[in-house]
Design an enzyme around this catalytic site. Sequence first.
Site, PDB file in Angstrom:
ATOM      1  N   ASP A 120       9.256   2.876  -0.552  1.00 10.74           N
ATOM      2  CA  ASP A 120       8.236   3.515   0.273  1.00 10.74           C
ATOM      3  C   ASP A 120       8.475   3.059   1.714  1.00 10.74           C
ATOM      4  O   ASP A 120       8.043   1.981   2.114  1.00 10.74           O
ATOM      5  CB  ASP A 120       6.843   3.125  -0.213  1.00 10.74           C
ATOM      6  CG  ASP A 120       5.750   3.771   0.636  1.00 10.74           C
ATOM      7  OD1 ASP A 120       6.085   4.454   1.625  1.00 10.74           O
ATOM      8  OD2 ASP A 120       4.562   3.591   0.298  1.00 10.74           O
ATOM      9  N   LYS A 135       4.726   8.792   8.912  1.00  8.48           N
ATOM     10  CA  LYS A 135       4.500   8.158  10.213  1.00  8.48           C
ATOM     11  C   LYS A 135       5.522   8.631  11.267  1.00  8.48           C
ATOM     12  O   LYS A 135       5.365   9.733  11.779  1.00  8.48           O
ATOM     13  CB  LYS A 135       4.423   6.643  10.036  1.00  8.48           C
ATOM     14  CG  LYS A 135       3.200   6.303   9.137  1.00  8.48           C
ATOM     15  CD  LYS A 135       2.765   4.884   9.098  1.00  8.48           C
ATOM     16  CE  LYS A 135       1.399   4.772   8.442  1.00  8.48           C
ATOM     17  NZ  LYS A 135       1.377   4.224   7.090  1.00  8.48           N
ATOM     18  N   TYR A 161       0.859  -1.180   0.000  1.00 11.95           N
ATOM     19  CA  TYR A 161       0.000   0.000   0.000  1.00 11.95           C
ATOM     20  C   TYR A 161       0.892   1.226   0.000  1.00 11.95           C
ATOM     21  O   TYR A 161       1.862   1.300   0.753  1.00 11.95           O
ATOM     22  CB  TYR A 161      -0.895   0.002   1.244  1.00 11.95           C
ATOM     23  CG  TYR A 161      -1.742   1.251   1.402  1.00 11.95           C
ATOM     24  CD1 TYR A 161      -2.821   1.503   0.545  1.00 11.95           C
ATOM     25  CD2 TYR A 161      -1.484   2.173   2.410  1.00 11.95           C
ATOM     26  CE1 TYR A 161      -3.602   2.642   0.693  1.00 11.95           C
ATOM     27  CE2 TYR A 161      -2.261   3.309   2.569  1.00 11.95           C
ATOM     28  CZ  TYR A 161      -3.324   3.546   1.713  1.00 11.95           C
ATOM     29  OH  TYR A 161      -4.095   4.665   1.861  1.00 11.95           O
TER      30      TYR A 161
HETATM   31  C1  PLP Z   1       0.652   4.691   5.809  1.00 11.30           C
HETATM   32  C2  PLP Z   1       1.336   4.465   4.531  1.00 11.30           C
HETATM   33  C3  PLP Z   1       1.191   5.332   3.434  1.00 11.30           C
HETATM   34  C4  PLP Z   1       0.195   6.446   3.426  1.00 11.30           C
HETATM   35  O1  PLP Z   1       0.465   7.405   4.382  1.00 11.30           O
HETATM   36  P1  PLP Z   1      -0.717   8.384   4.838  1.00 11.30           P
HETATM   37  O2  PLP Z   1      -0.037   9.341   5.760  1.00 11.30           O
HETATM   38  O3  PLP Z   1      -1.745   7.524   5.479  1.00 11.30           O
HETATM   39  O4  PLP Z   1      -1.225   9.048   3.604  1.00 11.30           O
HETATM   40  C5  PLP Z   1       1.963   5.108   2.314  1.00 11.30           C
HETATM   41  N1  PLP Z   1       2.830   4.087   2.265  1.00 11.30           N
HETATM   42  C6  PLP Z   1       2.999   3.237   3.283  1.00 11.30           C
HETATM   43  C7  PLP Z   1       3.996   2.132   3.178  1.00 11.30           C
HETATM   44  C8  PLP Z   1       2.235   3.385   4.443  1.00 11.30           C
HETATM   45  O5  PLP Z   1       2.373   2.500   5.439  1.00 11.30           O
END
Ligand code: PLP
Length: 427
Positions: A237, A265, A142
């Site tokens: 990511d 995060k 994701y």
């Molecule tokens: C949480 C997450 C996102 C999205 O971040 P948001 O701040 O919720 O938009 C993208 N990539 C990864 C791997 C994530 O865990």
Amino acid sequence: MSKNQALFERAQRTIPGGVNSPVRAFRSVGGTPRFIERAEGPYFWDADGKRYIDYIGSWGPMILGHVHPEVLEAVQRVLVHGFSFGAPTEAEIEIAEEICKLVPSIEQVRMVSSGTEATMSALRLARGFTNRSRIIKFEGCYHGHADSLLVKAGSGLLTFGNPTSAGVPADIAKHTTVLEYNNVEQLNEAFQAFGSEIASVIVEPVAGNMNLVRATPEFLNALRERCNEYGSVLIFDEVMCGFRVALGGAQQVYGIKPDLTCLGKVIGGGMPAAAFGGRRDIMAHLAPLGGVYQAGTLSGNPIAVAAGLKTLQLIQRPGFHDDLAKQTRKLVDGLAAAARDARVPFSADSIGGMFGLYFMDQVPGSFAQIQQGDTKRFNAFFHAMLDAGVYFAPSAFEAGFVSSAHDDAVIDATIDAARGAFATLAA
Ligand SMILES: *Cc1c(COP(=O)(O)O)cnc(C)c1O
């Protein structure tokens, strides 16, 4: 009626589904979402005053536990000087310098407000840099909810990707090819077939959004090699695994340098902050230097930066990540032992401060394997633990998070609760 239930009913009148992000609605586990009133250290309390040991940590950011006194103080200190300026600040330089120091593949970095913005912008940058359109992502990863990334595999490797969400035009999804995670052979085939069209490959180098799944070193090495051969931009990511699996993120653990990295995060310490950065020659294509447009009213917000910067400073304490990894390992080993004693098919894994619980005999290595878990058992376990005051992710397809506030007593209490929960599953 419980206060949680009353709030949920009221919420649904003015908020779609009663929540501002779908997983919070408890749809996959059933039952009433808990409305949180306050948090401290490893705990939060719901509207009925019930205390929970928190293993989601806001889905990753709260690596120091909730309301860490030093982070609180850093936020309070800047709060009185203004909430947002729309003009640059010195603290933004400090956090950029800190990020570049901790993640050496990042030579320059741009702050944004969410992980979604980070991945969306990194992809636009990669496309602008390469003058190509096609991107590759992997099943089960994701990357936020930008149109290009809400895509699943078509019926074959060479067919177009299909949208996973209504509202995503097929004309956008067709530029995204979705391959199997950890499948080197398929990756090589795809590059052979259309490598010179690929702008970028984006991957979670430790996947945490299909439950926890580790990439194999062979897989990440193959990504690096194919991207080098074909001039495609490799994006890690690390919004979830950055600063979480190790101080330098998954790229430190695997010893692989991506071209661009997305962070989020932990980097905001619980405030809305995220970032993307990497090679200087690629970042030079961003506005105002280059032709790739990207902007944000609240980007580098002073309060978010203060929380993030203090968090990044505190996690550099010597031994921080070793201790975090040890506590997390202690948790998953304890849970696995409790399941074994109750003869419940179960396995668990952890890397740094991230963990996965699987209701199957073996630790899974792909999205397809994850699907084979016993979700009924997971749901029963989730609710038994919730009743016992332990809050795990309300879905079998999410990772869990331990903070530095989860001490031995907290972990032991969790394992005790799990013994009771597994016993009810076995019956
Ligand atoms: C949480 C997450 C996102 C999205 O971040 P948001 O701040 O919720 O938009 C993208 N990539 C990864 C791997 C994530 O865990």
